[in-house]
Scaffold this motif. Structure first.
Motif, PDB file in Angstrom:
ATOM      1  N   THR A   3      46.134 -13.458  27.729  1.00 15.29           N
ATOM      2  CA  THR A   3      47.142 -14.347  27.148  1.00 15.29           C
ATOM      3  C   THR A   3      46.690 -15.807  27.156  1.00 15.29           C
ATOM      4  N   LEU A  17      46.144 -20.668  24.009  1.00 12.54           N
ATOM      5  CA  LEU A  17      47.288 -19.814  24.332  1.00 12.54           C
ATOM      6  C   LEU A  17      47.305 -18.661  23.341  1.00 12.54           C
ATOM      7  N   ASN A  18      47.476 -17.444  23.846  1.00 12.70           N
ATOM      8  CA  ASN A  18      47.269 -16.275  23.002  1.00 12.70           C
ATOM      9  C   ASN A  18      48.420 -15.275  23.124  1.00 12.70           C
ATOM     10  N   ARG A  19      49.627 -15.747  22.802  1.00  6.25           N
ATOM     11  CA  ARG A  19      50.775 -14.850  22.657  1.00  6.25           C
ATOM     12  C   ARG A  19      51.450 -15.186  21.329  1.00  6.25           C
ATOM     13  N   GLU A  21      52.911 -13.583  19.101  1.00  2.48           N
ATOM     14  CA  GLU A  21      54.184 -12.929  18.774  1.00  2.48           C
ATOM     15  C   GLU A  21      55.378 -13.691  19.334  1.00  2.48           C
ATOM     16  N   THR A  22      55.154 -14.573  20.307  1.00  2.79           N
ATOM     17  CA  THR A  22      56.234 -15.395  20.885  1.00  2.79           C
ATOM     18  C   THR A  22      56.039 -16.876  20.567  1.00  2.79           C
ATOM     19  N   ASN A  24      53.558 -18.402  21.318  1.00  2.00           N
ATOM     20  CA  ASN A  24      52.873 -18.863  22.534  1.00  2.00           C
ATOM     21  C   ASN A  24      53.817 -19.483  23.561  1.00  2.00           C
ATOM     22  N   THR A  27      54.332 -18.344  29.888  1.00  2.00           N
ATOM     23  CA  THR A  27      54.757 -17.616  31.078  1.00  2.00           C
ATOM     24  C   THR A  27      54.225 -18.321  32.324  1.00  2.00           C
ATOM     25  N   GLN A  30      50.451 -17.782  32.669  1.00  2.12           N
ATOM     26  CA  GLN A  30      49.664 -18.626  31.764  1.00  2.12           C
ATOM     27  C   GLN A  30      49.602 -20.061  32.285  1.00  2.12           C
ATOM     28  N   THR A  55      47.113 -19.676  19.215  1.00  2.00           N
ATOM     29  CA  THR A  55      46.826 -18.747  18.125  1.00  2.00           C
ATOM     30  C   THR A  55      48.081 -18.548  17.287  1.00  2.00           C
ATOM     31  N   CYS A  60      52.844 -23.980  21.073  1.00  2.00           N
ATOM     32  CA  CYS A  60      53.536 -23.479  22.264  1.00  2.00           C
ATOM     33  C   CYS A  60      55.021 -23.724  22.068  1.00  2.00           C
ATOM     34  N   ASP A  64      58.729 -19.543  28.447  1.00  2.00           N
ATOM     35  CA  ASP A  64      59.299 -18.249  28.066  1.00  2.00           C
ATOM     36  C   ASP A  64      60.497 -17.964  28.963  1.00  2.00           C
TER      37      ASP A  64
END
Length: 261
Positions: A3, A17-19, A21-22, A24, A27, A30, A55, A60, A64
């Motif tokens: 992530t 940052l590699n989420r 779908e959210t 980024n 968390t 992270q 990504t 960001c 989360d």
């Protein structure tokens, strides 16, 4: 997939940052990894500049909050302790990193994500990027040093406007306010970021670190303290090999070659 992606090339540490779908959303794991990477960058001579990006469509989207116990009973001090050890540590890690840090804002930067970008030394933003002080939309107050960073960047009235209304700023609007150094076409963001990072990575690294420290503390000190800090920084910097090389190259009428020492 991890992530947080990170690699070092040409003395530049890239943190991604590699989420996607959210957007980024950050968390705790992270956050801790980014803090660790920034601390390591400070202590690693072969890292001379840092880039933070994301990504997908988001830089960001903030912390989360999914699964957060918003209705649970809290013990007095829990929230303050969480902020001190969490979001505030992250922003401090960026501000205190001894290497110059570039935010390459590829998409939405909201809440803590906006403050992560604004804590960086330089901010490049894609044309599609947006900056949002989203807290008021959730009945919250800004965290992650927002009330410290924004007034110093754009003044208290503008900062209050952004924080009171929570409206999204386009990249161009953010540039006009002074929050962004450059707005770049989306397709050129990576190239421009790399070019800036490479320039920083070949600059006199210790001089940049001392300059960053002087600028970051300047608004919190009186003139006498600021002048004393400047003199002390100059004393330290003149002991570096890069300072000697800079003066020597001037005398010899040639381009300086800095090694970060």
């Amino acid at each position: 997939m991890p992530t947080v992606l990170h690699e070092t090339a040409d003395q530049v540490l890239s943190i991604t940052l590699n989420r996607p779908e959210t957007l980024n959303a950050l968390t705790p794991d992270q956050r801790e990894e980014i803090i660790h990477l920034l601390s390591k960058a400070s202590a690693t001579p072969d890292i001379r500049a840092v880039v933070i990006t994301g990504t997908g469509r988001g830089f960001c989207a903030g912390a989360d909050l999914r699964g957060a116990a918003t209705t649970a009973e809290r013990t007095a001090g829990d929230v303050a302790r969480t902020l001190r050890t969490g979001a505030q540590r992250l922003i401090a890690a960026v501000l205190d990193c001894e290497k110059p840090v570039i935010a390459s804002v590829n998409g939405t930067a909201a809440g803590l994500g906006a403050h992560l970008a604004l804590a960086c030394d330089l901010v490049l933003a894609a044309e599609s990027a947006k900056f949002i002080e989203v807290f008021v939309r959730r009945g919250l107050i800004p965290d992650g040093g927002g009330a410290y960073l924004l007034p110093r960047l754009i003044g208290p009235q503008r900062a209050k406007e952004l924080m009171f209304f929570g409206d999204a700023l386009t990249a161009t609007q953010a540039e006009h306010l002074g929050l962004v150094n450059r707005v770049i076409p989306d397709t050129d963001l990576s190239h421009t970021t790399q070019s800036w990072a490479e320039r920083l990575a070949t600059a006199p690294t210790r001089a940049l670190a001392l300059t960053k420290q002087l600028v970051n503390t300047s608004l919190d000190t009186d003139r006498a303290t600021a002048f004393a800090a400047e003199a002390a920084a100059q004393e330290i910097n003149m002991t570096t090999a890069d300072a000697r090389e800079g003066i020597r190259s001037f005398v010899e009428r040639r381009k300086a070659t800095y090694e970060g020492r």
